[in-house]
Design a protein around this motif. Structure first.
Motif, PDB file in Angstrom:
ATOM      1  N   GLY A  13       0.769  -1.233   0.000  1.00 12.63           N
ATOM      2  CA  GLY A  13       0.000   0.000   0.000  1.00 12.63           C
ATOM      3  C   GLY A  13       0.801   1.285   0.000  1.00 12.63           C
ATOM      4  O   GLY A  13       0.228   2.373  -0.032  1.00 12.63           O
ATOM      5  N   GLY A  14       2.113   1.197   0.044  1.00 10.87           N
ATOM      6  CA  GLY A  14       2.907   2.414   0.006  1.00 10.87           C
ATOM      7  C   GLY A  14       2.867   3.063  -1.367  1.00 10.87           C
ATOM      8  O   GLY A  14       2.290   2.528  -2.312  1.00 10.87           O
ATOM      9  N   GLY A  15       3.483   4.227  -1.471  1.00  3.46           N
ATOM     10  CA  GLY A  15       3.519   4.904  -2.755  1.00  3.46           C
ATOM     11  C   GLY A  15       3.821   6.378  -2.609  1.00  3.46           C
ATOM     12  O   GLY A  15       4.269   6.841  -1.557  1.00  3.46           O
ATOM     13  N   LEU A  16       3.583   7.098  -3.705  1.00  2.00           N
ATOM     14  CA  LEU A  16       3.830   8.539  -3.768  1.00  2.00           C
ATOM     15  C   LEU A  16       2.506   9.279  -3.714  1.00  2.00           C
ATOM     16  O   LEU A  16       1.569   8.942  -4.457  1.00  2.00           O
ATOM     17  N   VAL A  17       2.417  10.276  -2.858  1.00  3.03           N
ATOM     18  CA  VAL A  17       1.195  11.053  -2.719  1.00  3.03           C
ATOM     19  C   VAL A  17       1.559  12.504  -2.443  1.00  3.03           C
ATOM     20  O   VAL A  17       2.619  12.792  -1.879  1.00  3.03           O
ATOM     21  N   ASP A  65       6.159  12.943   6.774  1.00  4.91           N
ATOM     22  CA  ASP A  65       5.717  11.559   6.940  1.00  4.91           C
ATOM     23  C   ASP A  65       6.460  10.616   5.994  1.00  4.91           C
ATOM     24  O   ASP A  65       6.294   9.396   6.079  1.00  4.91           O
ATOM     25  N   THR A  66       7.257  11.168   5.098  1.00  9.41           N
ATOM     26  CA  THR A  66       8.016  10.356   4.165  1.00  9.41           C
ATOM     27  C   THR A  66       8.983   9.450   4.912  1.00  9.41           C
ATOM     28  O   THR A  66       9.777   9.908   5.740  1.00  9.41           O
ATOM     29  N   THR A 123       6.150   8.152   0.219  1.00 12.88           N
ATOM     30  CA  THR A 123       6.765   9.423  -0.136  1.00 12.88           C
ATOM     31  C   THR A 123       5.673  10.469  -0.297  1.00 12.88           C
ATOM     32  O   THR A 123       4.739  10.264  -1.084  1.00 12.88           O
ATOM     33  N   VAL A 124       5.799  11.563   0.451  1.00 15.24           N
ATOM     34  CA  VAL A 124       4.829  12.648   0.387  1.00 15.24           C
ATOM     35  C   VAL A 124       5.518  13.862  -0.213  1.00 15.24           C
ATOM     36  O   VAL A 124       6.477  14.395   0.362  1.00 15.24           O
ATOM     37  N   SER A 125       5.021  14.303  -1.356  1.00 18.53           N
ATOM     38  CA  SER A 125       5.621  15.454  -2.031  1.00 18.53           C
ATOM     39  C   SER A 125       4.941  16.745  -1.594  1.00 18.53           C
ATOM     40  O   SER A 125       3.741  16.777  -1.328  1.00 18.53           O
TER      41      SER A 125
END
Length: 121
Positions: free
Chosen positions: A8-12, A89-90, A118-120
């Motif tokens: 469930g992880g990813g870039l958001v 939170d990254t 990863t939170v941009s």
């Protein structure tokens, strides 16, 4: 052989949401406390949230009000709903489970392999 597997992880983008899932399986007699931890390079692994088999929860101050931990005892799964995500939170998020393989075994601690969040900004 007990295994713990996250997904469930990813870039958001900042302000967005992600839901992490974790399953513990493989010759398990009982699962006790479960939890989520996170780690950034060069720093120690910190607790994010924990949940007992009875459903009692604890959260790190930095995620209170934004993250929710839950579990399904019948499925051996634990979830982390992350809302209002911030760049800080990254991290790599790790699932943790205390489990017994047999009724007479002691409780052992198991870790998943981690999933990147990863939170941009």
């Amino acid at each position: 052989q007990v295994q713990v597997v996250e997904s469930g992880g990813g870039l958001v983008q900042a302000g967005g949401s992600l839901r992490l899932s974790c399953a513990a399986f493989g010759g398990i007699f009982s699962i006790h406390d479960m939890g989520w931890f996170r780690q950034v390079p060069g720093k120690q692994r910190d607790v994010v949230a924990t949940i007992t088999s009875g459903g009692s929860t604890n959260y790190a101050d930095s995620v209170k009000g934004r993250f929710t931990i839950s579990r399904d005892n019948a499925k051996g799964t634990v979830y982390l709903q992350m809302n209002s995500l911030k760049p800080e939170d990254t991290a790599v998020y790790y699932c943790n489970a205390d489990a017994k393989s047999q009724s007479w075994d002691p409780v052992y601690n198991y870790w998943g392999q981690g999933t990147q969040v990863t939170v941009s900004s």
